[in-house]
Write a protein that holds these residues in place. Structure first.
Motif, PDB file in Angstrom:
ATOM      1  N   GLY A  32       8.875   8.112 -16.693  1.00  0.00           N
ATOM      2  CA  GLY A  32       9.870   9.066 -16.214  1.00  0.00           C
ATOM      3  C   GLY A  32      10.695   9.632 -17.356  1.00  0.00           C
ATOM      4  N   TYR A  33      11.941   9.208 -17.428  1.00  0.00           N
ATOM      5  CA  TYR A  33      12.878   9.772 -18.396  1.00  0.00           C
ATOM      6  C   TYR A  33      13.208   8.834 -19.546  1.00  0.00           C
ATOM      7  N   GLY A  34      12.397   7.793 -19.719  1.00  0.00           N
ATOM      8  CA  GLY A  34      12.575   6.884 -20.842  1.00  0.00           C
ATOM      9  C   GLY A  34      13.613   5.814 -20.570  1.00  0.00           C
ATOM     10  N   GLU A  35      13.680   4.881 -21.499  1.00  0.00           N
ATOM     11  CA  GLU A  35      14.689   3.827 -21.411  1.00  0.00           C
ATOM     12  C   GLU A  35      16.044   4.407 -21.789  1.00  0.00           C
ATOM     13  N   LYS A  36      17.081   3.797 -21.322  1.00  0.00           N
ATOM     14  CA  LYS A  36      18.440   4.233 -21.639  1.00  0.00           C
ATOM     15  C   LYS A  36      18.799   3.779 -23.049  1.00  0.00           C
ATOM     16  N   ALA A  37      19.197   4.715 -23.910  1.00  0.00           N
ATOM     17  CA  ALA A  37      19.622   4.413 -25.277  1.00  0.00           C
ATOM     18  C   ALA A  37      21.106   4.072 -25.252  1.00  0.00           C
TER      19      ALA A  37
ATOM     20  N   ASP B 224      -0.824  16.854   2.794  1.00  0.00           N
ATOM     21  CA  ASP B 224      -1.049  15.522   2.222  1.00  0.00           C
ATOM     22  C   ASP B 224       0.277  14.860   1.895  1.00  0.00           C
ATOM     23  N   LYS B 225       0.306  13.532   2.097  1.00  0.00           N
ATOM     24  CA  LYS B 225       1.487  12.731   1.778  1.00  0.00           C
ATOM     25  C   LYS B 225       1.081  11.643   0.797  1.00  0.00           C
ATOM     26  N   LYS B 226       2.032  11.282  -0.063  1.00  0.00           N
ATOM     27  CA  LYS B 226       1.761  10.220  -1.027  1.00  0.00           C
ATOM     28  C   LYS B 226       3.082   9.580  -1.448  1.00  0.00           C
ATOM     29  N   THR B 227       3.030   8.279  -1.667  1.00  0.00           N
ATOM     30  CA  THR B 227       4.156   7.534  -2.215  1.00  0.00           C
ATOM     31  C   THR B 227       3.716   6.957  -3.543  1.00  0.00           C
ATOM     32  N   PHE B 228       4.553   7.118  -4.562  1.00  0.00           N
ATOM     33  CA  PHE B 228       4.225   6.568  -5.878  1.00  0.00           C
ATOM     34  C   PHE B 228       5.509   6.251  -6.636  1.00  0.00           C
ATOM     35  N   THR B 229       5.351   5.419  -7.654  1.00  0.00           N
ATOM     36  CA  THR B 229       6.482   4.956  -8.454  1.00  0.00           C
ATOM     37  C   THR B 229       6.235   5.289  -9.916  1.00  0.00           C
ATOM     38  N   LEU B 230       7.292   5.751 -10.595  1.00  0.00           N
ATOM     39  CA  LEU B 230       7.247   6.007 -12.025  1.00  0.00           C
ATOM     40  C   LEU B 230       8.163   5.004 -12.720  1.00  0.00           C
TER      41      LEU B 230
ATOM     42  N   ILE C  79       5.442  25.514 -10.866  1.00  0.00           N
ATOM     43  CA  ILE C  79       4.070  25.797 -11.287  1.00  0.00           C
ATOM     44  C   ILE C  79       3.497  24.523 -11.889  1.00  0.00           C
ATOM     45  N   TYR C  80       2.385  24.083 -11.356  1.00  0.00           N
ATOM     46  CA  TYR C  80       1.741  22.848 -11.781  1.00  0.00           C
ATOM     47  C   TYR C  80       0.959  23.066 -13.080  1.00  0.00           C
ATOM     48  N   GLY C  81       1.070  22.093 -13.987  1.00  0.00           N
ATOM     49  CA  GLY C  81       0.223  22.076 -15.176  1.00  0.00           C
ATOM     50  C   GLY C  81       0.700  22.900 -16.351  1.00  0.00           C
ATOM     51  N   VAL C  82       1.966  23.360 -16.322  1.00  0.00           N
ATOM     52  CA  VAL C  82       2.453  24.173 -17.429  1.00  0.00           C
ATOM     53  C   VAL C  82       3.582  23.475 -18.199  1.00  0.00           C
ATOM     54  N   GLY C  83       3.728  22.173 -17.996  1.00  0.00           N
ATOM     55  CA  GLY C  83       4.696  21.400 -18.754  1.00  0.00           C
ATOM     56  C   GLY C  83       6.095  21.366 -18.179  1.00  0.00           C
ATOM     57  N   MET C  84       6.271  21.788 -16.940  1.00  0.00           N
ATOM     58  CA  MET C  84       7.597  21.796 -16.321  1.00  0.00           C
ATOM     59  C   MET C  84       7.983  20.431 -15.752  1.00  0.00           C
ATOM     60  N   MET C  85       6.999  19.637 -15.415  1.00  0.00           N
ATOM     61  CA  MET C  85       7.243  18.374 -14.709  1.00  0.00           C
ATOM     62  C   MET C  85       6.834  17.198 -15.583  1.00  0.00           C
ATOM     63  N   LEU C  86       7.316  16.018 -15.206  1.00  0.00           N
ATOM     64  CA  LEU C  86       6.893  14.802 -15.887  1.00  0.00           C
ATOM     65  C   LEU C  86       5.377  14.666 -15.775  1.00  0.00           C
ATOM     66  N   PRO C  87       4.688  14.379 -16.861  1.00  0.00           N
ATOM     67  CA  PRO C  87       3.223  14.288 -16.815  1.00  0.00           C
ATOM     68  C   PRO C  87       2.708  13.311 -15.759  1.00  0.00           C
TER      69      PRO C  87
ATOM     70  N   PRO D  81      20.338  11.519 -16.826  1.00  0.00           N
ATOM     71  CA  PRO D  81      20.884  10.713 -15.728  1.00  0.00           C
ATOM     72  C   PRO D  81      19.871   9.751 -15.089  1.00  0.00           C
ATOM     73  N   MET D  82      18.586  10.018 -15.214  1.00  0.00           N
ATOM     74  CA  MET D  82      17.560   9.143 -14.640  1.00  0.00           C
ATOM     75  C   MET D  82      16.946   8.199 -15.678  1.00  0.00           C
ATOM     76  N   ALA D  83      17.458   8.222 -16.918  1.00  0.00           N
ATOM     77  CA  ALA D  83      16.934   7.330 -17.966  1.00  0.00           C
ATOM     78  C   ALA D  83      17.129   5.878 -17.544  1.00  0.00           C
ATOM     79  N   GLY D  84      16.110   5.067 -17.803  1.00  0.00           N
ATOM     80  CA  GLY D  84      16.174   3.643 -17.500  1.00  0.00           C
ATOM     81  C   GLY D  84      15.907   3.308 -16.047  1.00  0.00           C
ATOM     82  N   LYS D  85      15.658   4.309 -15.218  1.00  0.00           N
ATOM     83  CA  LYS D  85      15.461   4.063 -13.790  1.00  0.00           C
ATOM     84  C   LYS D  85      13.977   4.081 -13.422  1.00  0.00           C
ATOM     85  N   THR D  86      13.609   3.172 -12.533  1.00  0.00           N
ATOM     86  CA  THR D  86      12.290   3.194 -11.909  1.00  0.00           C
ATOM     87  C   THR D  86      12.422   4.096 -10.695  1.00  0.00           C
ATOM     88  N   LEU D  87      11.588   5.118 -10.612  1.00  0.00           N
ATOM     89  CA  LEU D  87      11.723   6.151  -9.587  1.00  0.00           C
ATOM     90  C   LEU D  87      10.610   6.047  -8.552  1.00  0.00           C
ATOM     91  N   ASN D  88      10.994   6.054  -7.287  1.00  0.00           N
ATOM     92  CA  ASN D  88      10.036   5.994  -6.189  1.00  0.00           C
ATOM     93  C   ASN D  88      10.073   7.328  -5.434  1.00  0.00           C
TER      94      ASN D  88
END
Length: 166
Positions: A71-76, A60-66, A39-47, A129-136
């Motif tokens: 995404g999930y922040g820098e790795k601590a 529709d198709k789209k390519t984007f990078t976070l 469900i879009y817009g209810v806080g389930m996904m990364l903003p 697990p995705m912390a510190g990663k640039t996601l495409n």
């Protein structure tokens, strides 16, 4: 119909992590037969993820990078702990690299990656697990429709058609 708040979105995607040298490492993929549905817009996904797909329609198709910050922040580096071996008596000791579902003292759910296994303890990395990663993301919208009242009250989509139960 375009993606907007309180709509169920079903999409297929390919997710790659972009390394510092620009190379891409495959993470996961969905397809049209088994799309990722939410469900879009209810806080389930990364903003930023939601911002990128807002207004798209089926087909529709789209390519984007976070970036890691989007995404999930820098790795601590200090985000690890040891779990006592007694926790694994019934299930057996997990292998290095396994992702363990955990819950903190406040009831929050998190995933931890096993980094070391010893006779008396299992060391885990508490970073996402995705912390510190640039996601495409390469996405294609399969469907968008208004969420049903039942889906909204349950807080999750009931499949592409709204009929998939629990």
């Amino acid at each position: 119909m375009t993606i907007e708040k309180n709509h169920v979105v079903a999409l297929q995607y390919t997710l790659n992590a972009i390394e510092e040298n620009g190379a891409q490492t495959f993470i996961e993929k969905t397809d049209a037969e088994n799309p990722f549905t939410f469900i879009y817009g209810v806080g389930m996904m990364l903003p930023k993820f939601e911002q990128e797909i807002e207004g798209l329609a089926a087909g529709d198709k789209k390519t984007f990078t976070l970036t890691p910050q989007e995404g999930y922040g820098e790795k601590a580096e200090n985000a690890s702990t040891q779990l006592p071996a007694e926790m694994f008596v019934q299930s057996g000791m997990p292998p290095i690299g396994a992702i363990l579902p955990l819950q903190d003292q406040d009831g929050n759910h998190l995933s931890a990656v096993v980094t070391e296994v010893a006779d008396d303890a299992v060391t885990v990395d508490l970073n996402h697990p995705m912390a510190g990663k640039t996601l495409n993301f390469d996405v294609e919208v399969v469907l968008t429709r208004p969420a049903t009242e039942e889906e909204l009250s349950h807080g999750h989509a009931h499949g592409v058609d709204g009929q998939s139960g629990h």
